[in-house]
Design an enzyme around this catalytic site. Structure first.
Site, PDB file in Angstrom:
ATOM      1  N   ASP A   1       8.136 -29.626  24.974  1.00  0.00           N
ATOM      2  CA  ASP A   1       7.430 -29.253  23.752  1.00  0.00           C
ATOM      3  C   ASP A   1       7.763 -27.803  23.445  1.00  0.00           C
ATOM      4  O   ASP A   1       6.899 -26.968  23.289  1.00  0.00           O
ATOM      5  CB  ASP A   1       5.916 -29.406  23.945  1.00  0.00           C
ATOM      6  CG  ASP A   1       5.565 -30.782  24.478  1.00  0.00           C
ATOM      7  OD1 ASP A   1       5.322 -31.651  23.660  1.00  0.00           O
ATOM      8  OD2 ASP A   1       5.564 -30.964  25.702  1.00  0.00           O
TER       9      ASP A   1
ATOM     10  N   ILE B   1       7.268 -39.927  39.238  1.00  0.00           N
ATOM     11  CA  ILE B   1       6.803 -41.013  38.383  1.00  0.00           C
ATOM     12  C   ILE B   1       7.881 -41.416  37.387  1.00  0.00           C
ATOM     13  O   ILE B   1       8.214 -42.589  37.247  1.00  0.00           O
ATOM     14  CB  ILE B   1       5.507 -40.588  37.677  1.00  0.00           C
ATOM     15  CG1 ILE B   1       4.397 -40.469  38.716  1.00  0.00           C
ATOM     16  CG2 ILE B   1       5.127 -41.597  36.609  1.00  0.00           C
ATOM     17  CD1 ILE B   1       3.232 -39.644  38.298  1.00  0.00           C
TER      18      ILE B   1
ATOM     19  N   HIS C   1      39.973  -8.886  17.391  1.00  0.00           N
ATOM     20  CA  HIS C   1      39.940  -9.980  18.374  1.00  0.00           C
ATOM     21  C   HIS C   1      41.262 -10.746  18.418  1.00  0.00           C
ATOM     22  O   HIS C   1      41.329 -11.924  18.080  1.00  0.00           O
ATOM     23  CB  HIS C   1      38.758 -10.915  18.078  1.00  0.00           C
ATOM     24  CG  HIS C   1      37.450 -10.321  18.475  1.00  0.00           C
ATOM     25  ND1 HIS C   1      36.558  -9.795  17.555  1.00  0.00           N
ATOM     26  CD2 HIS C   1      36.879 -10.145  19.695  1.00  0.00           C
ATOM     27  CE1 HIS C   1      35.489  -9.342  18.203  1.00  0.00           C
ATOM     28  NE2 HIS C   1      35.657  -9.530  19.492  1.00  0.00           N
TER      29      HIS C   1
HETATM   30  C1  Q2T Z   1      28.467  -8.081  26.426  1.00  0.00           C
HETATM   31  C2  Q2T Z   1      29.888  -8.410  26.014  1.00  0.00           C
HETATM   32  C3  Q2T Z   1      30.045  -8.362  24.560  1.00  0.00           C
HETATM   33  C4  Q2T Z   1      31.410  -8.599  24.093  1.00  0.00           C
HETATM   34  O1  Q2T Z   1      31.340  -9.252  22.873  1.00  0.00           O
HETATM   35  C5  Q2T Z   1      31.510  -8.540  21.726  1.00  0.00           C
HETATM   36  C6  Q2T Z   1      31.324  -9.226  20.557  1.00  0.00           C
HETATM   37  N1  Q2T Z   1      31.479  -8.612  19.364  1.00  0.00           N
HETATM   38  C7  Q2T Z   1      31.808  -7.344  19.332  1.00  0.00           C
HETATM   39  C8  Q2T Z   1      31.844  -7.213  21.690  1.00  0.00           C
HETATM   40  C9  Q2T Z   1      32.004  -6.612  20.468  1.00  0.00           C
HETATM   41  C10 Q2T Z   1      32.440  -5.237  20.400  1.00  0.00           C
HETATM   42  N2  Q2T Z   1      33.525  -4.814  21.007  1.00  0.00           N
HETATM   43  N3  Q2T Z   1      33.725  -3.556  20.677  1.00  0.00           N
HETATM   44  C11 Q2T Z   1      32.747  -3.179  19.860  1.00  0.00           C
HETATM   45  C12 Q2T Z   1      32.509  -1.962  19.214  1.00  0.00           C
HETATM   46  C13 Q2T Z   1      33.441  -0.827  19.363  1.00  0.00           C
HETATM   47  N4  Q2T Z   1      31.454  -1.820  18.460  1.00  0.00           N
HETATM   48  N5  Q2T Z   1      31.885  -4.219  19.701  1.00  0.00           N
HETATM   49  C14 Q2T Z   1      30.741  -4.050  18.969  1.00  0.00           C
HETATM   50  C15 Q2T Z   1      29.728  -4.996  18.921  1.00  0.00           C
HETATM   51  C16 Q2T Z   1      28.571  -4.744  18.209  1.00  0.00           C
HETATM   52  C17 Q2T Z   1      28.437  -3.558  17.508  1.00  0.00           C
HETATM   53  C18 Q2T Z   1      29.408  -2.599  17.559  1.00  0.00           C
HETATM   54  C19 Q2T Z   1      30.539  -2.811  18.320  1.00  0.00           C
HETATM   55  C20 Q2T Z   1      27.459  -5.765  18.294  1.00  0.00           C
HETATM   56  N6  Q2T Z   1      26.993  -6.155  17.036  1.00  0.00           N
HETATM   57  C21 Q2T Z   1      28.017  -6.772  16.223  1.00  0.00           C
HETATM   58  C22 Q2T Z   1      27.469  -7.214  14.916  1.00  0.00           C
HETATM   59  O2  Q2T Z   1      26.389  -8.084  15.127  1.00  0.00           O
HETATM   60  C23 Q2T Z   1      25.351  -7.519  15.885  1.00  0.00           C
HETATM   61  C24 Q2T Z   1      25.865  -7.072  17.209  1.00  0.00           C
HETATM   62 ZN    ZN Z   2      36.398 -10.216  23.707  1.00  0.00          ZN
END
Ligand code: Q2T
Ligand code: ZN
Length: 755
Positions: free
Chosen positions: A260, A283, A481
């Protein structure tokens, strides 16, 4: 009998016609209390179907919530033998039970069974007057004779009188008065009961049809369907709680995926821990194996009940109705209802309801699972078309396979030693982004070699080369990426494994080391430059496939990794044994899923715990947490390098973020601040990102491994850089909407790196 008495009785009888059964009982009780001077009269209807309990709706002139009294312990004699009981005949346990039930001391008592036949006789006979004038000895004998000659004759009602007002005991005259009364009234009353039962059945039937209709409108999502089933089952039977288990025949287990639980604001279902119970245990397990419904009146005294769950959850289980859900192949699930509301346990009616309901559930679940299979197959084919289209549009690729000469050239040009790549290659402050992209595949190959992976896992060189080149192609070209990200993440994983000697010191197994390095290489395969929430809000094919499980992109990255491993000539795991192979795939999945920020934030408290109490390599959970930490540290490792690298990374990531933000605006949505080029102030966002995600990761890493302290220092230095950069930009007064301009302005660099 006096004529005036007859008149009163006839008046009573005629007044009954306009009443429901409750009002009738009140009127009859009132009459009986008056003519016998009883304090309380009670009519107990006997339902043949209900084996265990008697249900009483009216006590004296008081209507109450239907209460059940256990047949086993009370008035049993009347049910079996149809005889009259006085106080002196009451067994003491029955006496106590009745006092409990009535909430008063019983000083005098009589109970008279009213057989069904007395009514039929009086109805067919037509000579009511005669009957009334017959004496009660005769009736006694009648009763007795009838019982003997027709063993089927059973009481349909039991009428009880309690506590005669003058303090005397009840006597045969009182019994006679009861009989007189019921010769006249039993028919009307019993008909009323039957009519109300008919109405109840009809409304139950209608409810069931409505529920079935509801179930069949939720076929597109099994979790929603299961949730719906549980809430309907709970409402139909008035249970406090319901859990639903699905049978996993392969693993001989019951899986409770949905409780739930809560529905989160974004519409997804909160994923509680999935509970698995061995088939046959408890059960639910018993019901799953036998296929039989069980109705447990008193959970704590039942041998199958497992009270540990109550202890853990603080819930007090009183009674349980547990029933199987079947399709044409057998039991596919089990529903467990707990604690009947307003009653001591679930009734025969509830059992009937459950049985009818469960056949609808079986059908609905079967259809829903089939529906999901068909839908998934459609999505997969759509996705593979999409991928094909994407690759055909790429000018550099007209073929999904890696050309053989590239493989050969990679194997022929292997760099034998990492120091030949760069003398500083194995140092934490080395920036892998400085390596030219055309050399990247070679560098990855050399890292595999330097970690001893080729020998340890008997990976053929050509297979490794083909695998690396295939992974490289598996990346698209969004600003951040992309393949460069993948191999720089892998480089940091290499630094950790190589410098901290995790495998040599047996802090993780060799297989876990392999799982980490391969996962890093694959962890963002086919990334489209958009995040998980974008997949959901844009209704992408990936969201259709994976949103119900969460970590949409990460699940896709893992699926792509599997595709590559399953491609002819690319399976670097082809020579490891079967057990290690499946273990390795599990590690790859867990490691890739660990790169979802949401997952990272979920395990953070546990990671802090391990860092505080110390790492225990014999603890499976500790090892899995360490692998997750290595994954996230590697994924964030751009922040452990110099200012040039940090600035470059920020430029790439915000180019990607702002593109998603622009798409979101075009879709009519408002992007988050970090993706909105009109609102973002990059230095401040970077400081937030460092504070909330990056710095804690490297603090934990360095606590666990003092050799990694340099990375902890580095990320704090990066934060200082951004602090300075922010101040410089603020002083310059950057106009809003132009925050990408900072990457064109070299003048800030001098200020930032100056001490
Ligand atoms: C805990 C491992 C996380 C790895 O995954 C990510 C995913 N997206 C972005 C990492 C990142 C990332 N890699 N480099 C950066 C930088 C330089 N700045 N980031 C960032 C991720 C965020 C913000 C700034 C970043 C996280 N936000 C992205 C937008 O949505 C909210 C979270
Ligand atoms: Zn990555």
């Amino acid at each position: 009998m006096e004529v005036s008495d007859v008149t009163v009785l006839l008046d009573l009888c005629s007044s009954l016609s306009a009443m429901d059964s409750t009002q009738m009982q009140i009127s009859i009780n009132k009459y009986l209390e008056c003519v016998t001077e009883a304090e309380t009269a009670v009519i107990v209807p006997i339902e043949r179907k209900e084996r265990e309990s008697l249900f009483v709706q009216v006590i004296g002139t008081r209507k109450q919530d239907t209460t059940a009294i256990p047949k086993e312990r009370v008035l049993k004699e009347q049910l079996d033998e149809c005889k009259i009981l006085y106080l002196a005949d009451l067994p003491s346990n029955s006496h106590k039970e009745l006092q409990n039930f009535l909430g008063t001391q019983i000083k005098s008592f009589v109970s008279v069974p009213i057989p069904a036949n007395s009514r039929k006789k009086s109805l067919t006979n037509g000579e009511h007057c005669n009957h009334i004038h017959e004496n009660d000895d005769m009736s006694h004998a009648d009763n007795f004779r009838e019982k003997r000659s027709k063993p089927s004759e059973q009481a349909e009602l039991i009428v009880c009188l309690v506590n005669k007002k003058n303090g005397e005991q009840f006597n045969e005259t009182d019994v006679k008065k009861i009989k007189e009364c019921f010769r006249v009234c039993a028919g009307v009353l019993i008909n009323a009961f039957a009519y109300e039962e008919e109405l109840r059945l009809r409304s139950q039937f209608q409810k069931l049809l409505l529920v079935a209709k509801n179930l069949f409108t939720h076929l597109d999502d099994v979790t929603v369907l299961l949730r719906q089933i549980m809430s309907e089952a709970r409402m139909l039977t008035q249970a406090e709680r319901c859990s639903l288990f699905l049978v996993d025949r392969k693993n001989k287990e019951l899986i409770a995926k949905v409780f739930d639980g809560n529905i989160l604001p974004d519409g997804t279902v909160e994923q509680g821990p999935e509970v698995r119970i061995p088939l046959g245990h408890g059960i639910a397990g018993h019901v799953a194996t036998t296929g039989e419904l069980v109705n447990i009146k008193d959970a704590y005294h039942h041998p199958l009940f497992y009270s540990k769950v109550d202890q853990d959850t603080g819930f007090k289980t009183r009674n349980i109705l547990c029933f199987p859900i079947c399709d044409d192949t057998g039991v596919i699930g089990v529903a467990e209802l707990c604690n009947k509301e307003h009653a001591t346990h679930f009734s025969k009616h509830d059992e009937e309801m459950a049985v009818a309901f469960s056949s609808y559930c079986g059908l609905a679940i079967m259809h829903s699972l089939m529906y999901k299979k068909v839908a998934d197959a459609q999505y997969r084919s759509k996705l593979s078309n999409e991928l094909m289209m994407y690759h055909m549009k790429r000018p550099d690729l007209n073929n999904l396979e890696v050309p053989e000469d590239e493989v050969v050239s990679l194997v022929d040009n292997v760099i034998p030693d990492i120091t030949r790549i760069h003398q500083n290659f194995a140092s934490f402050n080395f920036s892998p982004r400085t390596i030219p992209v055309p050399d990247s595949a070679k560098v990855v190959f050399t890292m595999f070699k330097a970690l001893g992976m080729l020998q340890r896992w008997r990976i053929p060189e050509e297979t490794l080369a083909r695998f690396i080149l295939m992974v490289k192609r598996g990346y698209r070209d969004p600003p951040y990426h992309n393949w460069t990200h993948a191999y720089s993440v892998s480089h940091f994983c290499f630094l950790i494994l190589y410098n901290l000697q995790l495998m040599q010191k047996k802090l993780i197994s060799d297989l876990e080391g392999l799982g980490l390095f391969v996962a890093c290489l694959c962890h963002d395969l086919d990334h489209r430059g958009t995040n998980n929430s974008f997949q959901i809000s844009s209704n992408s094919v990936l969201a259709a496939l994976y949103s119900s499980e969460g970590s949409v992109m990460e699940r896709h990255h893992f699926a792509q990794s599997m595709c590559i491993l399953n491609t002819e000539g690319c399976n670097i795991l082809e020579n490891i044994n079967k057990q290690e192979y499946t273990d390795c795939l599990d590690l790859l999945r867990d490691n890739i899923l660990a790169t979802d920020v949401a997952h990272h934030l979920r395990i953070m408290p546990d990671l802090v715990g391990v860092a505080e109490t110390g790492y225990d390599r014999t603890n499976d959970r500790h090892r899995s947490l360490l692998c997750s930490l290595v994954m996230t540290a590697s994924d964030l490792s751009d922040q452990t390098k110099d200012w040039i690298n940090s600035k470059q990374t920020a430029k790439l990531i915000y180019t990607e973020f702002f593109t998603q933000g622009d798409l979101e605006k075009a879709m009519g949505n408002r992007p988050v601040e970090s993706m909105d080029r009109e609102r973002a102030f990059i230095p401040q966002l970077q400081i937030q990102f460092l504070d909330q995600i990056v710095i804690p990761v490297f603090r934990i890493l360095s606590t666990m491994f003092p050799e990694a302290e340099a990375t902890n220092k580095a990320v704090n230095r990066t934060k200082k850089y951004w602090d300075k950069a922010g101040k410089v930009l603020k002083a310059k007064g950057i106009p809003p909407g132009n925050c990408m301009d900072m990457f064109q302005d070299p003048s800030i660099d001098d200020v930032v790196i100056s001490d």
